[in-house]
Motif scaffolding. Structure first.
Motif, PDB file in Angstrom:
ATOM      1  N   GLU A   1      35.281  16.129 -21.945  1.00  0.00           N
ATOM      2  CA  GLU A   1      34.857  14.772 -22.268  1.00  0.00           C
ATOM      3  C   GLU A   1      33.346  14.588 -22.079  1.00  0.00           C
ATOM      4  OE1 GLU A   1      37.149  11.754 -20.391  1.00  0.00           O
ATOM      5  OE2 GLU A   1      39.078  12.587 -21.037  1.00  0.00           O
ATOM      6  N   ASN A   2      32.670  14.206 -23.156  1.00  0.00           N
ATOM      7  CA  ASN A   2      31.242  13.898 -23.089  1.00  0.00           C
ATOM      8  C   ASN A   2      31.042  12.515 -22.469  1.00  0.00           C
ATOM      9  OD1 ASN A   2      30.954  16.272 -24.577  1.00  0.00           O
ATOM     10  ND2 ASN A   2      30.838  15.177 -26.525  1.00  0.00           N
ATOM     11  N   TRP A   3      29.824  12.233 -22.032  1.00  0.00           N
ATOM     12  CA  TRP A   3      29.498  10.863 -21.627  1.00  0.00           C
ATOM     13  C   TRP A   3      28.083  10.506 -22.056  1.00  0.00           C
ATOM     14  CZ3 TRP A   3      25.288  11.510 -18.667  1.00  0.00           C
ATOM     15  CH2 TRP A   3      25.252  12.453 -17.641  1.00  0.00           C
ATOM     16  N   THR A   4      27.839   9.210 -22.153  1.00  0.00           N
ATOM     17  CA  THR A   4      26.513   8.678 -22.484  1.00  0.00           C
ATOM     18  C   THR A   4      26.192   7.564 -21.492  1.00  0.00           C
ATOM     19  OG1 THR A   4      26.819   9.159 -24.833  1.00  0.00           O
ATOM     20  CG2 THR A   4      25.079   7.596 -24.245  1.00  0.00           C
ATOM     21  N   LEU A   5      25.002   7.605 -20.904  1.00  0.00           N
ATOM     22  CA  LEU A   5      24.573   6.601 -19.941  1.00  0.00           C
ATOM     23  C   LEU A   5      23.220   6.042 -20.365  1.00  0.00           C
ATOM     24  CD1 LEU A   5      25.403   8.519 -16.607  1.00  0.00           C
ATOM     25  CD2 LEU A   5      26.843   6.866 -17.822  1.00  0.00           C
ATOM     26  N   ALA A   6      23.027   4.751 -20.115  1.00  0.00           N
ATOM     27  CA  ALA A   6      21.746   4.104 -20.386  1.00  0.00           C
ATOM     28  C   ALA A   6      21.014   3.906 -19.061  1.00  0.00           C
ATOM     29  CB  ALA A   6      21.963   2.764 -21.081  1.00  0.00           C
ATOM     30  N   VAL A   7      19.730   4.276 -19.025  1.00  0.00           N
ATOM     31  CA  VAL A   7      18.956   4.233 -17.782  1.00  0.00           C
ATOM     32  C   VAL A   7      17.684   3.408 -17.995  1.00  0.00           C
ATOM     33  CG1 VAL A   7      17.895   5.616 -15.952  1.00  0.00           C
ATOM     34  CG2 VAL A   7      19.793   6.568 -17.268  1.00  0.00           C
ATOM     35  N   THR A   8      17.448   2.492 -17.073  1.00  0.00           N
ATOM     36  CA  THR A   8      16.238   1.661 -17.106  1.00  0.00           C
ATOM     37  C   THR A   8      15.640   1.617 -15.709  1.00  0.00           C
ATOM     38  OG1 THR A   8      16.896   0.237 -18.955  1.00  0.00           O
ATOM     39  CG2 THR A   8      15.387  -0.714 -17.364  1.00  0.00           C
ATOM     40  N   LYS A   9      14.310   1.568 -15.637  1.00  0.00           N
ATOM     41  CA  LYS A   9      13.636   1.418 -14.343  1.00  0.00           C
ATOM     42  C   LYS A   9      12.823   0.128 -14.368  1.00  0.00           C
ATOM     43  CE  LYS A   9      10.265   3.659 -11.285  1.00  0.00           C
ATOM     44  NZ  LYS A   9       9.265   4.744 -11.209  1.00  0.00           N
TER      45      LYS A   9
ATOM     46  N   ASP B   1      17.579  13.046  -8.985  1.00  0.00           N
ATOM     47  CA  ASP B   1      16.208  13.556  -8.854  1.00  0.00           C
ATOM     48  C   ASP B   1      15.580  13.800 -10.227  1.00  0.00           C
ATOM     49  OD1 ASP B   1      16.225  13.446  -6.111  1.00  0.00           O
ATOM     50  OD2 ASP B   1      16.731  15.562  -5.814  1.00  0.00           O
ATOM     51  N   GLN B   2      16.381  14.328 -11.162  1.00  0.00           N
ATOM     52  CA  GLN B   2      15.882  14.550 -12.523  1.00  0.00           C
ATOM     53  C   GLN B   2      15.540  13.218 -13.204  1.00  0.00           C
ATOM     54  OE1 GLN B   2      15.958  17.432 -14.862  1.00  0.00           O
ATOM     55  NE2 GLN B   2      16.107  18.892 -13.187  1.00  0.00           N
ATOM     56  N   ILE B   3      16.411  12.228 -13.026  1.00  0.00           N
ATOM     57  CA  ILE B   3      16.166  10.908 -13.621  1.00  0.00           C
ATOM     58  C   ILE B   3      14.877  10.313 -13.062  1.00  0.00           C
ATOM     59  CG2 ILE B   3      17.024   8.533 -13.771  1.00  0.00           C
ATOM     60  CD1 ILE B   3      19.873   9.735 -13.770  1.00  0.00           C
TER      61      ILE B   3
ATOM     62  N   LEU C   1      15.870  18.108 -23.580  1.00  0.00           N
ATOM     63  CA  LEU C   1      16.916  18.737 -22.784  1.00  0.00           C
ATOM     64  C   LEU C   1      16.485  18.792 -21.318  1.00  0.00           C
ATOM     65  CD1 LEU C   1      19.691  20.134 -23.250  1.00  0.00           C
ATOM     66  CD2 LEU C   1      18.452  22.313 -23.304  1.00  0.00           C
ATOM     67  N   LEU C   2      17.347  18.330 -20.439  1.00  0.00           N
ATOM     68  CA  LEU C   2      17.043  18.353 -19.007  1.00  0.00           C
ATOM     69  C   LEU C   2      17.155  19.766 -18.449  1.00  0.00           C
ATOM     70  CD1 LEU C   2      18.755  15.236 -17.341  1.00  0.00           C
ATOM     71  CD2 LEU C   2      16.329  15.654 -17.659  1.00  0.00           C
ATOM     72  N   ASN C   3      16.320  20.054 -17.481  1.00  0.00           N
ATOM     73  CA  ASN C   3      16.367  21.356 -16.819  1.00  0.00           C
ATOM     74  C   ASN C   3      17.400  21.320 -15.696  1.00  0.00           C
ATOM     75  OD1 ASN C   3      15.771  23.955 -15.991  1.00  0.00           O
ATOM     76  ND2 ASN C   3      14.082  23.299 -14.662  1.00  0.00           N
ATOM     77  N   ILE C   4      18.652  21.177 -16.099  1.00  0.00           N
ATOM     78  CA  ILE C   4      19.750  21.138 -15.134  1.00  0.00           C
ATOM     79  C   ILE C   4      20.980  21.706 -15.818  1.00  0.00           C
ATOM     80  CG2 ILE C   4      20.434  18.778 -15.764  1.00  0.00           C
ATOM     81  CD1 ILE C   4      21.109  18.290 -12.816  1.00  0.00           C
ATOM     82  N   LYS C   5      21.721  22.537 -15.116  1.00  0.00           N
ATOM     83  CA  LYS C   5      22.896  23.182 -15.699  1.00  0.00           C
ATOM     84  C   LYS C   5      24.135  22.749 -14.903  1.00  0.00           C
ATOM     85  CE  LYS C   5      20.255  27.191 -17.277  1.00  0.00           C
ATOM     86  NZ  LYS C   5      20.225  26.729 -18.671  1.00  0.00           N
ATOM     87  N   PRO C   6      24.838  21.732 -15.388  1.00  0.00           N
ATOM     88  CA  PRO C   6      25.967  21.174 -14.645  1.00  0.00           C
ATOM     89  C   PRO C   6      27.058  22.174 -14.303  1.00  0.00           C
ATOM     90  CG  PRO C   6      25.352  19.739 -16.463  1.00  0.00           C
ATOM     91  CD  PRO C   6      24.575  20.998 -16.637  1.00  0.00           C
TER      92      PRO C   6
ATOM     93  N   THR D   1      13.267   0.158  -9.057  1.00  0.00           N
ATOM     94  CA  THR D   1      14.704   0.411  -8.976  1.00  0.00           C
ATOM     95  C   THR D   1      15.193   0.962 -10.305  1.00  0.00           C
ATOM     96  OG1 THR D   1      15.121  -1.309  -7.309  1.00  0.00           O
ATOM     97  CG2 THR D   1      16.976  -0.648  -8.677  1.00  0.00           C
ATOM     98  N   ILE D   2      16.064   1.980 -10.246  1.00  0.00           N
ATOM     99  CA  ILE D   2      16.647   2.577 -11.447  1.00  0.00           C
ATOM    100  C   ILE D   2      18.038   1.978 -11.662  1.00  0.00           C
ATOM    101  CG2 ILE D   2      17.565   4.712 -12.438  1.00  0.00           C
ATOM    102  CD1 ILE D   2      15.266   6.183 -11.038  1.00  0.00           C
ATOM    103  N   TYR D   3      18.272   1.496 -12.868  1.00  0.00           N
ATOM    104  CA  TYR D   3      19.561   0.904 -13.246  1.00  0.00           C
ATOM    105  C   TYR D   3      20.261   1.859 -14.215  1.00  0.00           C
ATOM    106  CZ  TYR D   3      17.398  -3.338 -11.371  1.00  0.00           C
ATOM    107  OH  TYR D   3      16.771  -4.255 -10.554  1.00  0.00           O
ATOM    108  N   ILE D   4      21.514   2.211 -13.915  1.00  0.00           N
ATOM    109  CA  ILE D   4      22.258   3.142 -14.774  1.00  0.00           C
ATOM    110  C   ILE D   4      23.538   2.461 -15.239  1.00  0.00           C
ATOM    111  CG2 ILE D   4      23.189   5.466 -15.017  1.00  0.00           C
ATOM    112  CD1 ILE D   4      21.662   6.284 -12.531  1.00  0.00           C
TER     113      ILE D   4
END
Length: 382
Positions: A136-144, A318-320, A14-19, A148-151
């Motif tokens: 609405e939920n979302w799902t993202l794929a992240v690669t570095k 920043d979290q990513i 779980l990320l330490n961020i509260k949207p 460079t970070i690709y989302i």
């Protein structure tokens, strides 16, 4: 899943961020933001195939008459869903980078992309709207890879589109057939609704507090810019519709949902004005108004704040960066999920080549081959 390579799966974190927690600083402080720059673009065929040209760019052309009638609700044949544009993740912007030589690359010990974040407008819009999204939920794929970070967007296997959303999409497609033209100075020619036209995607970049983003976005134009700045040959715009008469509750829902979606797209690509068709209760579009994006968000200031949206984008990036600081592999993917009802974001890491790997092998090979295109002088400057 790839049979020849194993996949290591981590526990969900779980990320330490509260949207959904919005602070006073989120509302008051706006990050340092550079105006979006248009670099060019590409076309997509009706089947989603990349085309290295601007042939599918369309212009919004509104009739000079004060009133007209477009029956959006009329039954009309439309292309099968299977023929509509697919969502290929980042493939298209990576193909665009390949087609532009070293324009978006830099060379140090290795050739890398000259931006911190590579993504699509779909991803960035989702993130901008997250502080106000409760359904609405979302799902993202992240690669570095190579700093460079690709989302990339991820379409859930169980994705269900509501009948109302499909209906609105059909109405918007019909509206666009009446007002989108290949010629900026002429009304569109009659076309067969069964003959989809594809679309044009612009490629844009901006920076927030020094973090550099590059992404692609479907865009429409309303004319040309004068001047020598080749990055801004076109004046981009949007074409949307809304009811001409709404109750207080309907206006509140519109401002919280549709208007926020319109603003987020316009903000990212630098659109200053959009065209909005007014539709009556008989689903007849009868007038089109030109609306400034500035006025759009001012009308919605009680529903959402641009400051909150942009600050959240910055915080999430920043979290990513934090959880991917030790990663640099084009095959490893961190799957990030937003639970709208709980207001939580979590991630799971998939190490090595896996089901979600989205950086293609040809792109890695292309970066290596581009080293030959950098002269010793260029390498010294980088």
């Amino acid at each position: 899943m790839f049979a020849n390579e194993s996949m290591m799966l981590s526990d969900e974190i779980l990320l330490n961020i509260k949207p959904h927690v919005i602070t006073k600083a989120d509302r008051c402080d706006f990050p340092e933001f550079s105006k979006p720059v248009a670099h060019g673009g590409f076309s997509l065929s009706p089947y989603g195939k990349f085309e290295n040209n601007a042939n599918r760019l369309r212009y919004v052309v509104v009739p000079k008459m004060d009133k007209f009638q477009v029956h959006l609700g009329d039954s009309e044949p439309s292309p099968p869903r299977s023929l509509l544009l697919s969502q290929p993740g980042l493939d298209n912007i990576l193909l665009y980078m390949e087609s532009t030589g070293t324009s978006h690359l830099s060379a140090k010990l290795e050739v890398e992309v000259s931006y911190d974040i590579v993504s699509t407008t779909e991803v960035l819009e989702l993130i901008l709207r997250t502080p106000y999204e409760i359904k609405e939920n979302w799902t993202l794929a992240v690669t570095k890879y190579r700093n460079t970070i690709y989302i990339s967007p991820v379409v859930p296997e169980d994705l269900k589109t509501s009948p109302m959303k499909e209906l609105n999409a059909d109405w918007l497609a019909k509206l666009r057939r009446h007002f989108l033209s290949e010629n900026a100075n002429a009304m569109p020619k009659p076309c067969d609704p069964m003959d989809p036209t594809g679309q044009y995607n612009g490629v844009f970049s901006f920076s927030i507090n020094g973090t550099r983003f590059i992404f692609d976005s479907p865009v429409l134009a309303e004319g040309f810019c004068t001047g020598s700045d080749r990055s801004s040959n076109y004046v981009f715009t949007e074409l949307q519709f809304r009811q001409d008469s709404m109750s207080v509750d309907e206006w509140a829902t519109h401002n919280r949902c549709d208007a926020l979606k319109w603003w987020s797209k316009c903000f990212l690509v630098g659109i200053e004005n959009i065209y909005v068709a007014n539709v009556n209760r008989h689903t007849i579009a009868h007038t089109v108004n030109k609306l400034s994006v500035r006025q759009l968000w001012k009308d919605c200031e009680k529903a959402w704040s641009p400051h909150v949206c942009v600050n959240f984008l910055l915080r999430l990036v920043d979290q990513i960066r934090g959880f991917m600081s030790v990663v640099d592999c084009p095959r490893t993917v961190y799957l990030m999920k937003f639970d709208a009802s709980r207001g939580e974001i979590s991630y799971t890491s998939y190490l090595g080549r896996n089901l979600y790997t989205f950086i293609p092998d040809w792109f890695r090979i292309m970066l290596d081959e581009r080293m030959e295109d950098f002269t010793p002088t260029t390498l010294h400057k980088n």
